[in-house]
Design a protein around this motif. Sequence first.
Motif, mmCIF file in Angstrom:
data_model
loop_
_atom_site.group_PDB
_atom_site.id
_atom_site.type_symbol
_atom_site.label_atom_id
_atom_site.label_comp_id
_atom_site.label_asym_id
_atom_site.label_seq_id
_atom_site.Cartn_x
_atom_site.Cartn_y
_atom_site.Cartn_z
ATOM 1 N N LEU A 27 34.496 52.304 -21.254
ATOM 2 C CA LEU A 27 35.461 51.699 -22.176
ATOM 3 C C LEU A 27 35.827 52.609 -23.349
ATOM 4 N N VAL A 28 34.930 53.501 -23.727
ATOM 5 C CA VAL A 28 35.206 54.463 -24.800
ATOM 6 C C VAL A 28 34.764 55.850 -24.359
ATOM 7 N N ARG A 29 35.298 56.830 -25.044
ATOM 8 C CA ARG A 29 34.873 58.215 -24.822
ATOM 9 C C ARG A 29 34.901 58.928 -26.167
ATOM 10 N N ARG A 30 34.251 60.039 -26.216
ATOM 11 C CA ARG A 30 34.249 60.863 -27.426
ATOM 12 C C ARG A 30 35.313 61.940 -27.268
ATOM 13 N N GLU A 31 36.048 62.142 -28.341
ATOM 14 C CA GLU A 31 37.153 63.111 -28.334
ATOM 15 C C GLU A 31 37.005 63.992 -29.576
ATOM 16 N N PRO A 32 36.989 65.308 -29.395
ATOM 17 C CA PRO A 32 36.806 66.188 -30.558
ATOM 18 C C PRO A 32 37.892 66.003 -31.614
ATOM 19 N N ILE A 33 37.448 65.940 -32.869
ATOM 20 C CA ILE A 33 38.365 65.917 -34.010
ATOM 21 C C ILE A 33 38.459 67.330 -34.571
ATOM 22 N N ASP A 34 37.307 67.939 -34.734
ATOM 23 C CA ASP A 34 37.198 69.318 -35.202
ATOM 24 C C ASP A 34 35.926 69.895 -34.592
ATOM 25 N N ARG A 35 35.448 70.985 -35.139
ATOM 26 C CA ARG A 35 34.271 71.640 -34.556
ATOM 27 C C ARG A 35 32.995 70.813 -34.696
ATOM 28 N N LYS A 36 32.948 69.919 -35.674
ATOM 29 C CA LYS A 36 31.720 69.163 -35.928
ATOM 30 C C LYS A 36 31.815 67.676 -35.602
ATOM 31 N N SER A 37 32.988 67.140 -35.568
ATOM 32 C CA SER A 37 33.137 65.692 -35.460
ATOM 33 C C SER A 37 33.813 65.278 -34.162
ATOM 34 N N GLN A 38 33.413 64.099 -33.694
ATOM 35 C CA GLN A 38 34.038 63.523 -32.512
ATOM 36 C C GLN A 38 34.488 62.096 -32.824
ATOM 37 N N ALA A 39 35.690 61.787 -32.392
ATOM 38 C CA ALA A 39 36.214 60.436 -32.552
ATOM 39 C C ALA A 39 35.789 59.590 -31.363
ATOM 40 N N ILE A 40 35.644 58.320 -31.610
ATOM 41 C CA ILE A 40 35.392 57.357 -30.546
ATOM 42 C C ILE A 40 36.741 56.729 -30.219
ATOM 43 N N VAL A 41 37.209 56.904 -28.997
ATOM 44 C CA VAL A 41 38.523 56.402 -28.600
ATOM 45 C C VAL A 41 38.407 55.556 -27.332
ATOM 46 N N LEU A 42 39.361 54.683 -27.157
ATOM 47 C CA LEU A 42 39.374 53.836 -25.967
ATOM 48 C C LEU A 42 39.874 54.602 -24.755
ATOM 49 N N THR A 43 39.271 54.316 -23.628
ATOM 50 C CA THR A 43 39.772 54.819 -22.359
ATOM 51 C C THR A 43 40.843 53.840 -21.863
ATOM 52 N N GLU A 44 41.424 54.131 -20.725
ATOM 53 C CA GLU A 44 42.397 53.199 -20.139
ATOM 54 C C GLU A 44 41.720 51.857 -19.836
ATOM 55 N N ALA A 45 40.497 51.908 -19.312
ATOM 56 C CA ALA A 45 39.749 50.673 -19.057
ATOM 57 C C ALA A 45 39.451 49.953 -20.370
ATOM 58 N N GLY A 46 39.183 50.721 -21.415
ATOM 59 C CA GLY A 46 38.946 50.135 -22.730
ATOM 60 C C GLY A 46 40.180 49.424 -23.252
ATOM 61 N N GLN A 47 41.345 50.014 -23.019
ATOM 62 C CA GLN A 47 42.605 49.371 -23.425
ATOM 63 C C GLN A 47 42.803 48.058 -22.667
ATOM 64 N N ASP A 48 42.474 48.060 -21.380
ATOM 65 C CA ASP A 48 42.582 46.832 -20.584
ATOM 66 C C ASP A 48 41.638 45.753 -21.123
ATOM 67 N N HIS A 49 40.398 46.152 -21.420
ATOM 68 C CA HIS A 49 39.438 45.197 -21.983
ATOM 69 C C HIS A 49 39.901 44.715 -23.360
ATOM 70 N N LEU A 50 40.479 45.610 -24.137
ATOM 71 C CA LEU A 50 40.968 45.227 -25.465
ATOM 72 C C LEU A 50 42.021 44.131 -25.364
ATOM 73 N N ALA A 51 42.924 44.255 -24.425
ATOM 74 C CA ALA A 51 43.953 43.219 -24.245
ATOM 75 C C ALA A 51 43.304 41.877 -23.918
ATOM 76 N N LYS A 52 42.266 41.891 -23.098
ATOM 77 C CA LYS A 52 41.560 40.655 -22.754
ATOM 78 C C LYS A 52 40.803 40.120 -23.962
ATOM 79 N N VAL A 53 40.196 41.008 -24.741
ATOM 80 C CA VAL A 53 39.486 40.600 -25.959
ATOM 81 C C VAL A 53 40.452 39.926 -26.929
ATOM 82 N N LYS A 54 41.623 40.513 -27.107
ATOM 83 C CA LYS A 54 42.619 39.927 -28.010
ATOM 84 C C LYS A 54 43.045 38.546 -27.533
ATOM 85 N N SER A 55 43.228 38.384 -26.240
ATOM 86 C CA SER A 55 43.610 37.093 -25.689
ATOM 87 C C SER A 55 42.488 36.063 -25.893
#
Length: 117
Positions: free
Chosen positions: A59-87
């Motif tokens: 549902l999430v993956r880590r994506e580099p922001i810079d050399r030291k930091s990684q963002a937590i972002v939704l995957t496509e499956a995470g986006q699908d789950h998010l739509a269900k969570v919102k509903s």
Amino acid sequence: MMSELSARLAPLDLRISDATLLLLVSDRHDLTSSEIGKVLDIQRANMVPLLNRLEAAGLVRREPIDRKSQAIVLTEAGQDHLAKVKSITASFEDDLLARIPAQHRAHLVPALRALIG
């Protein structure tokens, strides 16, 4: 109330904390795990298994922001789950509001907002 929401999220194999994290990072690509922990008031020791669980579920993956930091972002499956969570949460909120007598509904939400604001 919280157990009812937990029960509604259970078919998605999500806990309330999982759903909250998905909602928080929904359209963001700049939040690190430590920033998420601060916003949600989750200690680092608890963030690690939470993120590991969501990563393992795809549902999430880590994506580099810079050399030291990684963002937590939704995957496509995470986006699908998010739509269900919102509903689910919208339906849950509607059902909660329906329990309030009609003459008090217009005052309830502003009163609650005043408490947290």
